[in-house]
Design an enzyme around this catalytic site. Structure first.
Site, PDB file in Angstrom:
ATOM      1  N   ASN A 177       0.821  -1.216   0.000  1.00 32.22           N
ATOM      2  CA  ASN A 177       0.000   0.000   0.000  1.00 32.22           C
ATOM      3  C   ASN A 177       0.856   1.268   0.000  1.00 32.22           C
ATOM      4  OD1 ASN A 177       0.998  -0.018   2.594  1.00 32.22           O
ATOM      5  ND2 ASN A 177      -0.991   0.059   3.618  1.00 32.22           N
ATOM      6  N   GLU A 184       1.904   4.478   7.621  1.00 28.25           N
ATOM      7  CA  GLU A 184       0.825   4.025   6.756  1.00 28.25           C
ATOM      8  C   GLU A 184       0.217   5.180   5.952  1.00 28.25           C
ATOM      9  OE1 GLU A 184       0.005   0.974   6.225  1.00 28.25           O
ATOM     10  OE2 GLU A 184      -0.085  -0.236   8.036  1.00 28.25           O
TER      11      GLU A 184
END
Length: 247
Positions: free
Chosen positions: A136, A143
């Site tokens: 991702n 993140e």
């Protein structure tokens, strides 16, 4: 970014280990930033082999690992510290006092992150940083999201990231911690040199977004486009979307 497409993961790993060895010969007191996960495994095997052949001396090297699962003590077999012990630390001559790790079992996560950032600052920052990339686009455990943090911090792990970690937890996602402590983007960005490793078709989209896409917090690795000393080392599968790149 300087992109190098190697014929295989094994070739890239051997080149990376040789690069580390050359950097240590040039500066024996090198400060080395180290990742975990699947991507660096062959690199660590190659580094151990070089050490056993007398070609890589870690006695003056200082290491900083990038992250640790929240709630896991260093001696937990599923901790990232245990991973590093198994794959590198137990096999080379690193001085224990030169090994630095976030403590996932610390009582106060915020204090532990501040302690870690202070230790890295005292060491003069990272000379050579090895990185992986999540499918991702995450780097360390920074993140994707609407914003990113410069300092070390507690990070909530995405389901995608936790799924990728299941082999360390008996292939059961329910056992993977929901959060981790991670080095922030500021320290990563201050590293003097960066080698990012990515292997396999499941990393191809993230690699393409990192190198060719817009700079955005929704692909944290894309911020490395602004760093002046980044090399991206991939196999043909991970580099599939990068036309015109060559080793």
């Amino acid at each position: 970014m300087n992109v190098r497409v190697f014929s295989s993961e094994v070739e890239a790993a051997a080149a990376c280990a040789a690069h580390v060895a050359a950097a240590v010969r040039e500066k024996p007191s090198l400060v080395l930033g180290l990742p975990t996960g699947r991507s660096p495994l062959n690199v660590y095997r190659q580094m151990v082999a070089l050490h056993l052949r007398g070609e890589l001396d870690f006695s003056q090297v200082t290491t900083f690992n990038l992250d640790e699962f929240l709630g896991l003590p260093p001696d937990d077999p599923c901790s990232l510290r245990a991973y590093m012990d198994r794959h590198l630390f137990q096999h080379v001559n690193l001085a224990p006092e030169r090994v630095h790790f976030l403590d996932g079992s610390a009582e106060k996560a915020q204090w532990e992150c501040a302690r870690y950032d202070a230790a890295l600052e005292a060491a003069g920052g990272i000379d050579l940083l090895l990185l992986g990339i999540g499918s991702n686009g995450h780097v360390a455990f920074n993140e994707p999201g609407d914003s990113l943090q410069a300092a070390s911090h507690r990070a909530r792990l995405s389901r995608e990231t936790r799924q990728a970690m299941t082999p360390m937890f008996g292939d059961e996602i329910s056992r993977v911690p929901m959060a981790a402590l991670t080095l922030g983007m500021g320290a990563l960005f201050k590293a003097r040199r960066v080698i990012l490793l990515a292997f396999g078709v499941n990393k191809a989209a993230a690699v393409t977004a990192m190198v060719r896409g817009p700079i955005t917090s929704h692909c944290p690795a894309s911020l490395l486009q602004l760093h002046g000393q980044v090399e991206v080392w991939v196999d043909p599968e991970a580099g599939h979307g990068l036309e015109g790149s060559a080793a």
